[in-house]
Design a protein around this motif. Structure first.
Motif, PDB file in Angstrom:
ATOM      1  N   GLU A  88       0.831  -1.196   0.000  1.00  0.00           N
ATOM      2  CA  GLU A  88       0.000   0.000   0.000  1.00  0.00           C
ATOM      3  C   GLU A  88       0.871   1.253   0.000  1.00  0.00           C
ATOM      4  O   GLU A  88       0.618   2.211  -0.726  1.00  0.00           O
ATOM      5  CB  GLU A  88      -0.912  -0.013   1.229  1.00  0.00           C
ATOM      6  CG  GLU A  88      -1.979   1.053   1.151  1.00  0.00           C
ATOM      7  CD  GLU A  88      -2.883   1.049   2.373  1.00  0.00           C
ATOM      8  OE1 GLU A  88      -2.932   0.022   3.075  1.00  0.00           O
ATOM      9  OE2 GLU A  88      -3.520   2.084   2.623  1.00  0.00           O
ATOM     10  N   ARG A  89       1.938   1.213   0.798  1.00  0.00           N
ATOM     11  CA  ARG A  89       2.847   2.357   0.870  1.00  0.00           C
ATOM     12  C   ARG A  89       3.494   2.605  -0.499  1.00  0.00           C
ATOM     13  O   ARG A  89       3.613   3.740  -0.954  1.00  0.00           O
ATOM     14  CB  ARG A  89       3.926   2.075   1.919  1.00  0.00           C
ATOM     15  CG  ARG A  89       4.821   3.248   2.163  1.00  0.00           C
ATOM     16  CD  ARG A  89       5.955   2.865   3.057  1.00  0.00           C
ATOM     17  NE  ARG A  89       5.604   2.925   4.474  1.00  0.00           N
ATOM     18  CZ  ARG A  89       6.493   2.759   5.461  1.00  0.00           C
ATOM     19  NH1 ARG A  89       7.751   2.511   5.170  1.00  0.00           N
ATOM     20  NH2 ARG A  89       6.132   2.830   6.706  1.00  0.00           N
ATOM     21  N   ARG A 111       2.328   1.751  -3.454  1.00  0.00           N
ATOM     22  CA  ARG A 111       1.327   2.286  -4.391  1.00  0.00           C
ATOM     23  C   ARG A 111       1.143   3.777  -4.180  1.00  0.00           C
ATOM     24  O   ARG A 111       1.130   4.562  -5.132  1.00  0.00           O
ATOM     25  CB  ARG A 111      -0.017   1.568  -4.217  1.00  0.00           C
ATOM     26  CG  ARG A 111      -0.140   0.312  -5.059  1.00  0.00           C
ATOM     27  CD  ARG A 111      -1.577  -0.196  -5.082  1.00  0.00           C
ATOM     28  NE  ARG A 111      -2.099  -0.485  -3.744  1.00  0.00           N
ATOM     29  CZ  ARG A 111      -1.920  -1.635  -3.096  1.00  0.00           C
ATOM     30  NH1 ARG A 111      -1.258  -2.613  -3.682  1.00  0.00           N
ATOM     31  NH2 ARG A 111      -2.397  -1.815  -1.889  1.00  0.00           N
ATOM     32  N   ASN A 112       1.022   4.180  -2.932  1.00  0.00           N
ATOM     33  CA  ASN A 112       0.844   5.604  -2.637  1.00  0.00           C
ATOM     34  C   ASN A 112       2.021   6.424  -3.143  1.00  0.00           C
ATOM     35  O   ASN A 112       1.848   7.452  -3.778  1.00  0.00           O
ATOM     36  CB  ASN A 112       0.679   5.816  -1.132  1.00  0.00           C
ATOM     37  CG  ASN A 112      -0.668   5.344  -0.643  1.00  0.00           C
ATOM     38  OD1 ASN A 112      -1.601   5.201  -1.441  1.00  0.00           O
ATOM     39  ND2 ASN A 112      -0.775   5.084   0.637  1.00  0.00           N
ATOM     40  N   HIS A 134       2.332   6.300  -7.187  1.00  0.00           N
ATOM     41  CA  HIS A 134       1.254   6.820  -8.035  1.00  0.00           C
ATOM     42  C   HIS A 134       0.820   8.221  -7.674  1.00  0.00           C
ATOM     43  O   HIS A 134       0.327   8.945  -8.509  1.00  0.00           O
ATOM     44  CB  HIS A 134       0.044   5.878  -7.984  1.00  0.00           C
ATOM     45  CG  HIS A 134       0.328   4.553  -8.595  1.00  0.00           C
ATOM     46  ND1 HIS A 134       0.458   4.391  -9.946  1.00  0.00           N
ATOM     47  CD2 HIS A 134       0.544   3.344  -8.040  1.00  0.00           C
ATOM     48  CE1 HIS A 134       0.732   3.123 -10.193  1.00  0.00           C
ATOM     49  NE2 HIS A 134       0.792   2.466  -9.056  1.00  0.00           N
ATOM     50  N   GLU A 135       1.012   8.583  -6.412  1.00  0.00           N
ATOM     51  CA  GLU A 135       0.482   9.884  -6.008  1.00  0.00           C
ATOM     52  C   GLU A 135       1.539  10.798  -5.407  1.00  0.00           C
ATOM     53  O   GLU A 135       1.414  12.005  -5.455  1.00  0.00           O
ATOM     54  CB  GLU A 135      -0.652   9.693  -4.985  1.00  0.00           C
ATOM     55  CG  GLU A 135      -1.834   8.934  -5.565  1.00  0.00           C
ATOM     56  CD  GLU A 135      -2.711   8.339  -4.473  1.00  0.00           C
ATOM     57  OE1 GLU A 135      -2.939   9.028  -3.459  1.00  0.00           O
ATOM     58  OE2 GLU A 135      -3.152   7.186  -4.628  1.00  0.00           O
ATOM     59  N   GLY A 136       2.578  10.236  -4.837  1.00  0.00           N
ATOM     60  CA  GLY A 136       3.550  11.053  -4.114  1.00  0.00           C
ATOM     61  C   GLY A 136       4.527  11.760  -5.041  1.00  0.00           C
ATOM     62  O   GLY A 136       4.428  11.692  -6.268  1.00  0.00           O
ATOM     63  N   SER A 140       6.324   9.793  -7.768  1.00  0.00           N
ATOM     64  CA  SER A 140       5.718   9.531  -9.075  1.00  0.00           C
ATOM     65  C   SER A 140       6.201  10.566 -10.090  1.00  0.00           C
ATOM     66  O   SER A 140       6.377  10.261 -11.267  1.00  0.00           O
ATOM     67  CB  SER A 140       4.191   9.512  -8.973  1.00  0.00           C
ATOM     68  OG  SER A 140       3.683  10.822  -8.898  1.00  0.00           O
ATOM     69  N   GLU A 145       4.903  10.779   1.011  1.00  0.00           N
ATOM     70  CA  GLU A 145       3.641  10.162   0.616  1.00  0.00           C
ATOM     71  C   GLU A 145       2.496  11.136   0.814  1.00  0.00           C
ATOM     72  O   GLU A 145       2.572  12.022   1.649  1.00  0.00           O
ATOM     73  CB  GLU A 145       3.374   8.936   1.489  1.00  0.00           C
ATOM     74  CG  GLU A 145       4.334   7.811   1.222  1.00  0.00           C
ATOM     75  CD  GLU A 145       4.082   6.650   2.182  1.00  0.00           C
ATOM     76  OE1 GLU A 145       2.917   6.362   2.451  1.00  0.00           O
ATOM     77  OE2 GLU A 145       5.063   6.085   2.651  1.00  0.00           O
ATOM     78  N   PRO A 146       1.441  10.950   0.085  1.00  0.00           N
ATOM     79  CA  PRO A 146       0.263  11.776   0.354  1.00  0.00           C
ATOM     80  C   PRO A 146      -0.295  11.389   1.729  1.00  0.00           C
ATOM     81  O   PRO A 146      -0.005  10.298   2.213  1.00  0.00           O
ATOM     82  CB  PRO A 146      -0.711  11.382  -0.751  1.00  0.00           C
ATOM     83  CG  PRO A 146      -0.266  10.037  -1.207  1.00  0.00           C
ATOM     84  CD  PRO A 146       1.200   9.961  -0.952  1.00  0.00           C
ATOM     85  N   GLN A 153      -2.211   9.882   4.760  1.00  0.00           N
ATOM     86  CA  GLN A 153      -2.930   8.605   4.851  1.00  0.00           C
ATOM     87  C   GLN A 153      -4.415   8.876   5.071  1.00  0.00           C
ATOM     88  O   GLN A 153      -4.793   9.914   5.576  1.00  0.00           O
ATOM     89  CB  GLN A 153      -2.382   7.802   6.038  1.00  0.00           C
ATOM     90  CG  GLN A 153      -0.945   7.374   5.851  1.00  0.00           C
ATOM     91  CD  GLN A 153      -0.813   6.246   4.838  1.00  0.00           C
ATOM     92  OE1 GLN A 153      -1.498   5.257   4.929  1.00  0.00           O
ATOM     93  NE2 GLN A 153       0.067   6.417   3.860  1.00  0.00           N
ATOM     94  N   ARG A 154      -5.218   7.844   4.682  1.00  0.00           N
ATOM     95  CA  ARG A 154      -6.667   7.921   4.893  1.00  0.00           C
ATOM     96  C   ARG A 154      -6.971   8.205   6.353  1.00  0.00           C
ATOM     97  O   ARG A 154      -6.380   7.616   7.246  1.00  0.00           O
ATOM     98  CB  ARG A 154      -7.313   6.570   4.552  1.00  0.00           C
ATOM     99  CG  ARG A 154      -7.552   6.412   3.088  1.00  0.00           C
ATOM    100  CD  ARG A 154      -8.116   5.018   2.858  1.00  0.00           C
ATOM    101  NE  ARG A 154      -7.018   4.060   2.769  1.00  0.00           N
ATOM    102  CZ  ARG A 154      -7.232   2.749   2.863  1.00  0.00           C
ATOM    103  NH1 ARG A 154      -8.410   2.275   3.093  1.00  0.00           N
ATOM    104  NH2 ARG A 154      -6.222   1.906   2.732  1.00  0.00           N
TER     105      ARG A 154
END
Ligand SMILES: Nc1nc2c(ncn2[C@@H]2O[C@H](COP(=O)(O)OP(=O)(O)OP(=O)(O)O)[C@@H](O)[C@H]2O)c(=O)[nH]1
Ligand SMILES: [Mg+2]
Length: 318
Positions: A276-277, A279-280, A283-285, A288, A314-315, A317-318
């Motif tokens: 998960e880390r 992917r974040n 793709h988003e941080g 990327s 990282e962006p 977290q939820r």
């Protein structure tokens, strides 16, 4: 319902709370970690029995008969049927393949069918967590039915205290069992459909295999025969389950299996979180954007190290 309330109700044996919690496991709801923590101290009492074997060998019919006998002793039962073919069932509908319908109206039996596909965090993790919830809700016995084919089913079986391998005179070619890698994990062999010709040969072959195999913790797997449809031989299976439970508890093997299970559980959580880390970050941080620069300068190993070490931005977290 708040998380503490849900935990309280689950530990009080409330079936609806249990159903809801298992749905959270299946949905990979992030709140499940907190819930599992709350119910943790109540778990550890249930005996987990895995039932595996080729498709159509009679696993569900046998489970149905075993459940019937356990209910006769007032034991609370939980069942997880891992269904490799059906799409996500939502847990509510029982496929025709799960022949335990006569128990569905009995509150002392909680049955859930779990699809093998669509589990990002791993089927074994979902099964393990569901077992813990059933355990915490006061189930004395948990049955875990899987078709003994793939690696994921083998992993699932590693969560059981006692593993029953079900074969038949037709599917029971001993070579098949060795090939499937389930010889090593069997604590009890059951040759079902003993009403069909050829059962005694399969029994002989299996006994031969057991004789040459390594003994696990001073336990030699018995080879039993049943006609699950009529219930013939099922009392002996129930007795063997008890005997195996007592033997491994006394020898320390039970403790060893539970430690191995905990180890696998931590590993699975790490894998899920790391994925998960990654992917974040990718793709988003900010990483990327780095990837979109000069491709020849990108070192995948270095990036992976940075992600694992938490050095990527990282962006939130939820
Ligand atoms: N002749 C005979 N048939 C049996 C016996 N036990 C089960 N069956 C039949 O075998 C078929 C498959 O039984 P299930 O209990 O669904 O087998 P299963 O291993 O759970 O099947 P899957 O979950 O689909 O892999 C059914 O038609 C049962 O009625 C038995 O002892 N003798
Ligand atoms: Mg079945």
């Amino acid at each position: 319902m708040t998380e503490p309330e849900l935990a309280e109700r689950l530990m009080a044996g409330d079936t609806r709370a249990l159903a809801r919690a298992i749905r959270m496991v299946e949905d990979r709801d992030p709140a499940i970690a907190g819930l599992l923590r709350r119910v943790r101290e109540r778990a550890g009492r249930a005996r987990v029995i895995g039932v595996t074997g080729p498709p159509g060998s009679g696993k569900s019919t046998l489970c149905d008969q075993v459940i019937h006998r356990w209910r006769g002793k007032e034991l609370q039962v939980g069942v997880i049927a891992v269904d490799p073919t059906s799409p996500f069932t939502g847990g509510a509908i029982l496929g025709d393949r799960v022949r335990m319908v006569r128990h569905t109206l009995d509150p002392g039996v909680f049955i859930r069918s779990m699809a093998a596909r669509g589990h990002l965090g791993g089927l074994a993790a979902a099964a393990r967590e569901s077992i813990r919830l059933l355990d915490a809700s006061g189930r004395d016995r948990v049955l875990l039915e899987t078709v003994g084919v793939g690696q994921s089913e083998l992993e699932v079986m590693e969560t059981a205290d006692t593993t029953i391998v079900v074969t038949t005179p037709s599917s029971g070619d001993a070579v098949q069992i060795i090939k499937a890698g389930i010889l090593e994990i069997a604590d009890i062999f059951v040759v079902n459909k003993a009403d069909l010709p050829g059962a005694s040969k399969v029994v002989r072959d299996l006994k031969e295999l057991v004789r040459h195999g390594k003994l696990r913790a001073g336990w030699s797997p018995p080879v039993l025969t049943t006609v699950a449809e009529s219930g013939e031989g099922v009392d002996e299976v129930v007795a063997a389950i008890d005997r195996h439970g007592e033997t491994i508890a006394a020898s320390g093997e039970l403790e060893r299996r539970r430690i191995a299970r905990l180890r696998a559980e931590v590993e699975a959580i790490v894998v899920e979180r790391a994925a998960e880390r990654a992917r974040n970050a990718l793709h988003e941080g900010t990483m990327s954007r780095e990837l979109e620069g000069d491709l020849s300068r990108v070192d995948p190993y270095a990036l992976a190290e940075r992600i694992l070490n938490g050095h990527s931005k990282e962006p939130p977290q939820r």
